[in-house]
Design a protein around this motif. Sequence first.
Motif, mmCIF file in Angstrom:
data_model
loop_
_atom_site.group_PDB
_atom_site.id
_atom_site.type_symbol
_atom_site.label_atom_id
_atom_site.label_comp_id
_atom_site.label_asym_id
_atom_site.label_seq_id
_atom_site.Cartn_x
_atom_site.Cartn_y
_atom_site.Cartn_z
ATOM 1 N N ASP A 1 26.864 -79.944 29.653
ATOM 2 C CA ASP A 1 27.108 -78.694 28.943
ATOM 3 C C ASP A 1 27.759 -77.664 29.861
ATOM 4 N N GLY A 2 27.632 -77.863 31.173
ATOM 5 C CA GLY A 2 28.336 -77.005 32.113
ATOM 6 C C GLY A 2 29.640 -77.606 32.581
ATOM 7 N N SER A 3 29.673 -78.923 32.743
ATOM 8 C CA SER A 3 30.881 -79.553 33.266
ATOM 9 C C SER A 3 32.020 -79.599 32.251
ATOM 10 N N ALA A 4 31.742 -79.335 30.989
ATOM 11 C CA ALA A 4 32.816 -79.291 29.986
ATOM 12 C C ALA A 4 33.557 -77.958 29.988
ATOM 13 N N PHE A 5 32.923 -76.930 30.509
ATOM 14 C CA PHE A 5 33.509 -75.596 30.455
ATOM 15 C C PHE A 5 34.884 -75.500 31.127
ATOM 16 N N PRO A 6 35.108 -76.117 32.288
ATOM 17 C CA PRO A 6 36.443 -76.024 32.899
ATOM 18 C C PRO A 6 37.553 -76.536 31.994
ATOM 19 N N PHE A 7 37.270 -77.562 31.206
ATOM 20 C CA PHE A 7 38.306 -78.114 30.335
ATOM 21 C C PHE A 7 38.584 -77.194 29.146
ATOM 22 N N VAL A 8 37.558 -76.480 28.681
ATOM 23 C CA VAL A 8 37.790 -75.468 27.646
ATOM 24 C C VAL A 8 38.744 -74.408 28.169
ATOM 25 N N MET A 9 38.493 -73.939 29.387
ATOM 26 C CA MET A 9 39.341 -72.904 29.971
ATOM 27 C C MET A 9 40.752 -73.414 30.242
ATOM 28 N N LEU A 10 40.869 -74.670 30.672
ATOM 29 C CA LEU A 10 42.192 -75.239 30.913
ATOM 30 C C LEU A 10 42.990 -75.315 29.621
ATOM 31 N N GLY A 11 42.368 -75.801 28.557
ATOM 32 C CA GLY A 11 43.069 -75.900 27.278
ATOM 33 C C GLY A 11 43.490 -74.544 26.740
ATOM 34 N N LEU A 12 42.616 -73.548 26.847
ATOM 35 C CA LEU A 12 42.960 -72.205 26.376
ATOM 36 C C LEU A 12 44.105 -71.612 27.196
ATOM 37 N N ALA A 13 44.112 -71.886 28.508
ATOM 38 C CA ALA A 13 45.217 -71.405 29.343
ATOM 39 C C ALA A 13 46.525 -72.087 28.959
ATOM 40 N N MET A 14 46.475 -73.371 28.617
ATOM 41 C CA MET A 14 47.676 -74.104 28.237
ATOM 42 C C MET A 14 48.226 -73.655 26.886
ATOM 43 N N LEU A 15 47.389 -73.051 26.069
ATOM 44 C CA LEU A 15 47.876 -72.523 24.784
ATOM 45 C C LEU A 15 48.737 -71.284 24.966
ATOM 46 N N SER A 16 48.530 -70.572 26.070
ATOM 47 C CA SER A 16 49.275 -69.334 26.291
ATOM 48 C C SER A 16 50.430 -69.497 27.271
ATOM 49 N N ALA A 17 50.440 -70.593 28.028
ATOM 50 C CA ALA A 17 51.519 -70.815 29.004
ATOM 51 C C ALA A 17 51.632 -72.302 29.270
ATOM 52 N N PRO A 18 52.837 -72.784 29.576
ATOM 53 C CA PRO A 18 53.021 -74.203 29.879
ATOM 54 C C PRO A 18 52.247 -74.593 31.131
ATOM 55 N N LEU A 19 51.777 -75.831 31.142
ATOM 56 C CA LEU A 19 51.054 -76.330 32.300
ATOM 57 C C LEU A 19 51.985 -76.402 33.508
ATOM 58 N N SER A 20 51.539 -75.833 34.615
ATOM 59 C CA SER A 20 52.343 -75.825 35.843
ATOM 60 C C SER A 20 51.459 -76.182 37.025
ATOM 61 N N LEU A 21 52.084 -76.428 38.159
ATOM 62 C CA LEU A 21 51.337 -76.765 39.360
ATOM 63 C C LEU A 21 50.453 -75.612 39.805
ATOM 64 N N ASP A 22 50.985 -74.382 39.703
ATOM 65 C CA ASP A 22 50.183 -73.212 40.081
ATOM 66 C C ASP A 22 48.959 -73.065 39.177
ATOM 67 N N MET A 23 49.156 -73.279 37.856
ATOM 68 C CA MET A 23 48.038 -73.189 36.926
ATOM 69 C C MET A 23 46.980 -74.242 37.247
ATOM 70 N N LEU A 24 47.435 -75.448 37.543
ATOM 71 C CA LEU A 24 46.505 -76.535 37.827
ATOM 72 C C LEU A 24 45.743 -76.285 39.123
ATOM 73 N N GLN A 25 46.437 -75.765 40.140
ATOM 74 C CA GLN A 25 45.765 -75.465 41.406
ATOM 75 C C GLN A 25 44.729 -74.353 41.241
ATOM 76 N N GLY A 26 45.133 -73.297 40.513
ATOM 77 C CA GLY A 26 44.188 -72.207 40.261
ATOM 78 C C GLY A 26 42.980 -72.680 39.480
ATOM 79 N N TRP A 27 43.219 -73.569 38.507
ATOM 80 C CA TRP A 27 42.124 -74.110 37.702
ATOM 81 C C TRP A 27 41.173 -74.937 38.556
ATOM 82 N N LEU A 28 41.699 -75.769 39.419
ATOM 83 C CA LEU A 28 40.856 -76.594 40.281
ATOM 84 C C LEU A 28 40.013 -75.746 41.223
ATOM 85 N N LEU A 29 40.639 -74.715 41.804
ATOM 86 C CA LEU A 29 39.922 -73.882 42.765
ATOM 87 C C LEU A 29 38.867 -73.011 42.089
ATOM 88 N N LYS A 30 39.255 -72.364 40.983
ATOM 89 C CA LYS A 30 38.345 -71.403 40.354
ATOM 90 C C LYS A 30 37.356 -72.065 39.400
#
Length: 428
Positions: free
Chosen positions: A163-192
């Motif tokens: 129930d906690g480990s699914a949260f990062p993927f929710v945030m990733l999907g919501l971010a991808m709805l507002s901007a194309p997936l990029s290396l910077d987005m993926l790096q920021g997602w992994l770190l944060k």
Amino acid sequence: MTTAAWFVLIGILLITMGLRSAFLQRMRLTPSIVYLAIGVTLGPSLLGAFHFNPLKQAHLLEVLAEIAVLVSLFIAGMKMPLPFRWREWRVPVRLAFVSMSISVALTAAFGYYILALPLGAAVVLGAILAPTDPVLATDVQVRHMGDKDPLRFTLTSEAGMNDGSAFPFVMLGLAMLSAPLSLDMLQGWLLKEILWSTLMALVVGVVMGRLLAQLVWKQRFMISEGPLLDDFLGLGLIGVVYGVCLLLDAWGFLAVFAAAIALRQSERKLANTHAPASDVPPVPDTSILDEEATPQHGTQVAEGSLVFKESLERLSELVLVMLLGGMLFIDSWSMRAVGLALFLFVIVRPVSVFIGLLGSGTPMRLRMLVGWFGVRGIGSIYYLMFAIVFGLPEALAVEFIHITLVVIVLSIIIHGLTVKPMMSKWWP
């Protein structure tokens, strides 16, 4: 329905469930199936006596589901019979992180290629439906504090973590709805979202749980000014841990589960190693206690508050599952929704479990049962409402509501009807 009618209905339902009706026992009906049947009967699908609109009431439903999940996670953590050691926890950790990630990926692929959803929306949908549920999976949960059954331990601890480990993927999907997936987005997602939020959740949960155990021990056995309110202490720990995690952008669900485990294991360690033998008897080995054993009330916060929180969990289950029936329309049952549900149960769950447990040495029977009992429920409702409140486009929100409701309803029915026969036939 009038207020009086609701009081009578809920009262009769609570009495019926409290008496453990022989008819319900013979029919092998889980409480969730009973609540769902009443909700669907009274809801817009049949009588139309009430209708709960999840789109308009997203904030309220998010809070209700959030509270239900937090209480259930805390209960699950307190019942964990073992401290965290890799040897005992390697299987649920793999399920909660590796298998859950595979589940998100497979579900997102179905959404993208079969349902023709945007990639970001498909990832959000996969994250909503990936977590197994700690609220509705009562028949396959750890039953009491000494229950070391491998299947129930695995499923309960997995639900507590994913129930906690699914949260990062929710945030990733919501971010991808507002901007194309990029290396910077993926790096920021992994770190944060992965490193920071997960590590901080574990740190906050473990530290807070241990601190409360130490504080209560000193207050209760060193100062001895009077009895403590265990219920308040447990609820207070949930509130503090979850609130701190919100402030730190950490995953509060994971932190609450970790805090409960840390509290329980710290209290056991303190009771068994530091208490004067003449004043406080060692905590018994709860692994030998049966399901009906009475805990040493007042000795530990975990034990003293468990009865109240279990009642709160059951009440949350009743309310939310009945509301679920009140959200469901006949036209919610589309081929898209039913097809995804069957794909999730028959393909995604078994495949993700099999891959996630490769090389773990887990017995095949355990893998098969774990691969079937991937119950979906209140956790999925919370993530759905979170996405809607966050700003999920209305057209996607409506479709996701129908899909999620159908998946949960089918999970309640299919898993609920098969759990007792399969457990009695395939599990000792």
